[in-house]
Design a protein around this motif. Sequence first.
Motif, PDB file in Angstrom:
ATOM      1  N   ILE A  24      46.943 -16.008  85.029  1.00  0.00           N
ATOM      2  CA  ILE A  24      45.704 -15.405  85.549  1.00  0.00           C
ATOM      3  C   ILE A  24      45.956 -13.955  85.959  1.00  0.00           C
ATOM      4  N   GLN A  25      47.068 -13.708  86.664  1.00  0.00           N
ATOM      5  CA  GLN A  25      47.388 -12.336  87.093  1.00  0.00           C
ATOM      6  C   GLN A  25      47.567 -11.412  85.883  1.00  0.00           C
ATOM      7  N   ARG A  26      48.246 -11.905  84.865  1.00  0.00           N
ATOM      8  CA  ARG A  26      48.451 -11.098  83.649  1.00  0.00           C
ATOM      9  C   ARG A  26      47.112 -10.748  83.009  1.00  0.00           C
ATOM     10  N   GLU A  27      46.235 -11.746  82.937  1.00  0.00           N
ATOM     11  CA  GLU A  27      44.915 -11.515  82.340  1.00  0.00           C
ATOM     12  C   GLU A  27      44.137 -10.466  83.146  1.00  0.00           C
ATOM     13  N   ARG A  28      44.177 -10.588  84.486  1.00  0.00           N
ATOM     14  CA  ARG A  28      43.460  -9.619  85.319  1.00  0.00           C
ATOM     15  C   ARG A  28      44.053  -8.217  85.190  1.00  0.00           C
ATOM     16  N   LEU A  29      45.367  -8.130  85.146  1.00  0.00           N
ATOM     17  CA  LEU A  29      46.023  -6.818  84.988  1.00  0.00           C
ATOM     18  C   LEU A  29      45.571  -6.136  83.703  1.00  0.00           C
ATOM     19  N   MET A  30      45.580  -6.858  82.616  1.00  0.00           N
ATOM     20  CA  MET A  30      45.196  -6.275  81.336  1.00  0.00           C
ATOM     21  C   MET A  30      43.719  -5.886  81.342  1.00  0.00           C
ATOM     22  N   GLN A  31      42.862  -6.736  81.973  1.00  0.00           N
ATOM     23  CA  GLN A  31      41.437  -6.394  82.049  1.00  0.00           C
ATOM     24  C   GLN A  31      41.219  -5.108  82.860  1.00  0.00           C
ATOM     25  N   ILE A  32      41.895  -5.020  84.004  1.00  0.00           N
ATOM     26  CA  ILE A  32      41.710  -3.847  84.874  1.00  0.00           C
ATOM     27  C   ILE A  32      42.261  -2.586  84.206  1.00  0.00           C
ATOM     28  N   CYS A  33      43.393  -2.737  83.521  1.00  0.00           N
ATOM     29  CA  CYS A  33      43.954  -1.583  82.799  1.00  0.00           C
ATOM     30  C   CYS A  33      42.973  -1.060  81.750  1.00  0.00           C
ATOM     31  N   ILE A 161      32.093   9.616  90.382  1.00  0.00           N
ATOM     32  CA  ILE A 161      31.633   8.615  91.351  1.00  0.00           C
ATOM     33  C   ILE A 161      31.287   7.302  90.649  1.00  0.00           C
ATOM     34  N   LEU A 162      30.560   7.430  89.506  1.00  0.00           N
ATOM     35  CA  LEU A 162      30.186   6.212  88.773  1.00  0.00           C
ATOM     36  C   LEU A 162      31.411   5.459  88.265  1.00  0.00           C
ATOM     37  N   VAL A 163      32.397   6.211  87.794  1.00  0.00           N
ATOM     38  CA  VAL A 163      33.633   5.569  87.317  1.00  0.00           C
ATOM     39  C   VAL A 163      34.304   4.794  88.458  1.00  0.00           C
ATOM     40  N   ILE A 164      34.376   5.457  89.635  1.00  0.00           N
ATOM     41  CA  ILE A 164      34.999   4.792  90.789  1.00  0.00           C
ATOM     42  C   ILE A 164      34.227   3.525  91.164  1.00  0.00           C
ATOM     43  N   PHE A 165      32.881   3.643  91.197  1.00  0.00           N
ATOM     44  CA  PHE A 165      32.060   2.490  91.551  1.00  0.00           C
ATOM     45  C   PHE A 165      32.186   1.358  90.521  1.00  0.00           C
ATOM     46  N   ILE A 166      32.212   1.738  89.234  1.00  0.00           N
ATOM     47  CA  ILE A 166      32.309   0.718  88.180  1.00  0.00           C
ATOM     48  C   ILE A 166      33.631  -0.024  88.261  1.00  0.00           C
ATOM     49  N   VAL A 167      34.728   0.749  88.403  1.00  0.00           N
ATOM     50  CA  VAL A 167      36.052   0.106  88.505  1.00  0.00           C
ATOM     51  C   VAL A 167      36.118  -0.772  89.750  1.00  0.00           C
ATOM     52  N   THR A 168      35.610  -0.230  90.887  1.00  0.00           N
ATOM     53  CA  THR A 168      35.619  -1.000  92.133  1.00  0.00           C
ATOM     54  C   THR A 168      34.742  -2.243  92.004  1.00  0.00           C
TER      55      THR A 168
END
Length: 632
Positions: A24-33, A161-168
């Motif tokens: 699960i952690q690996r999947e989340r890392l790749m998604q966030i990257c 700002i939008l990029v920060i909000f989207i990632v967050t």
Amino acid sequence: MTSHISIKRSKQNITNDKDVLGGIQRERLMQICIVTSIGLLVSITAARNITSVIFAIGFACLLISFTFAYKQKIMASAYILLSSLATMLFTLAITGAGLLDLAILGYPSLLILSAILGGVGLFLSLLTLTISLCILLAWLTFNGIITPHVPSLSWSHLIFILVIFIVTGFSVYVLVRDIKRLMLSLHKENTKVQQSQLKIQHLAHHDSLTNLPNRFYGEVLFNQSLEKCLKNQQQLALLFLDLDNFKPVNDVLGHAAGDQLLAELAQRLSKTMEPDQHLIRFGGDEFLILVPHKNGLPYLTKLAKDLITVSSVVFDIQHNQVSVSASLGIACTSQDGNLFKQLCRKADIAMYKAKEAGRSTFHFYDNSMDKASDNKFKLLQTLRPAINQNQFSLYYQPIIDIKSGDVVTVEALLRWPQADGSLITPEQFIPLAESSGLINELGAWVIKEACRFCARQRKQGHPELRVAINLSVIQFRDGYLQNTIENALQDANLPPKALELELTESLLINDKNQIEKQLNELSQLGASIAIDDFGTGYSNLGYLREFNASKLKIDRSFITPLNNNNHDDSIVKAIINMASSLGLQTVAEGIEDEATLNKLITLGCDFGQGYYWSKPISEDDLSEYLTNHNLL
């Protein structure tokens, strides 16, 4: 061994859980990257000068982090991702408005990511780094090393700002979704655990075959029922039900058939239960019924009769019609006690009283039964020492040829003399010897002594005298009966033809194959077989042929009323004619007067036995008796 297996399984489960979490952690890392990289690419298109360079370096770091995650180096990937993004935000803040820069808004997002991607160590590390960078940024500003400048608002700032909000937002969404999944999984597991606990509790409290409450839970139900009865001013009766002839079902049809019968019987009995009554499987073919009531003995009497009737209905077991019966014992609270085990014991005693009364009936407990039970227990305690100390004696009763009046056989009858001159009868101690397993030892002594007696009498001038010995079904079970008889005959130097073995009809239906084999071997040895108490049991003619019987002993219950009941005349005549047609001789038991003797002679009986000639007497008295008679 079992503990090692359990530990190994536990370790395997822990390893599997870690593998699932790591995936699960690996999947989340790749998604966030991927999502963050897309955000940086968008930001690069809107950035200028040094800002675009910073974004490009950050993008490169994301690619490195993605690569580590892809290769399953999860913690290395997480540290590279978060530290590079934190540094990138710090650099953007230095080149921009310092602590007031938009880049500072990214730190909360990084903290959320650290909570998603790692444990406490990663979160605290990033929190420490974030605090340190913010303090450093403030220090650099306060000391004039950097000069913050607030840029004029442009579309590029909106994009940042939008990029920060989207990632967050993406990070929060992923975190909340995982939490929901975890909560749902925990709920399902909790439901499974509760269901398992209920199932385990049910199995612990119920019998697996009949699904009825077991003995353990029966005590709980008894206490609950007793409490309700006390509140409602009711009595609580405990009925102890035991099947009378269940063992032959197991022996003949097998245990699977026996189990099927018990399961069907449980269903039948359950259908007769009232809502406040409880049917409990006590064990084997024994059941308990808890009955709250206010109607007293008439109600319990009717219920007991109904339960016996239900138990006696024919069962269809494996394409066989099987009939059983039931005996019941009844004990009631207050008068018989208020404890579960106490009432079970008393109802059990009453049930055995019902069996002694002929079976397929019921008895209420009373104190006299306890006294009888205590007497049996005390008698049992003295039985083994009596056997070891040879306290028993054999008495003998002549069997007479009723046409010639000669003594042909004497029946050996066991007695237990007491110090006060009284005798304990076989009816009192033989059942105890059988139930305790002492009958083999006692029976071997009887065979040995009777053979010695007969050999002595033959030497004293009665060369054709024979001795009859009663056998118990228990003596056939260990397979050593023939050896016991052969050894006794050899020890006494007595020919086998001088020995007659008496068996009751009821014995012949127990372990039929085993008994038939041994009786055939004894017949080949030369001993003769007599069927005792004929007419009181199953009276199965097939058994007479299979077991090579040579004599039938007509029970005294048919002989005693011969002078008063013409109906018994016809029964005795039928038995004599039937025996004659099968080539068997007949012996009438219980002859006490000359009129009965004359009638038996008229009916064609061969031999007689009873007080008309002699009661059972000692060896010395019998020797004197024999000298006064002419032998064949």
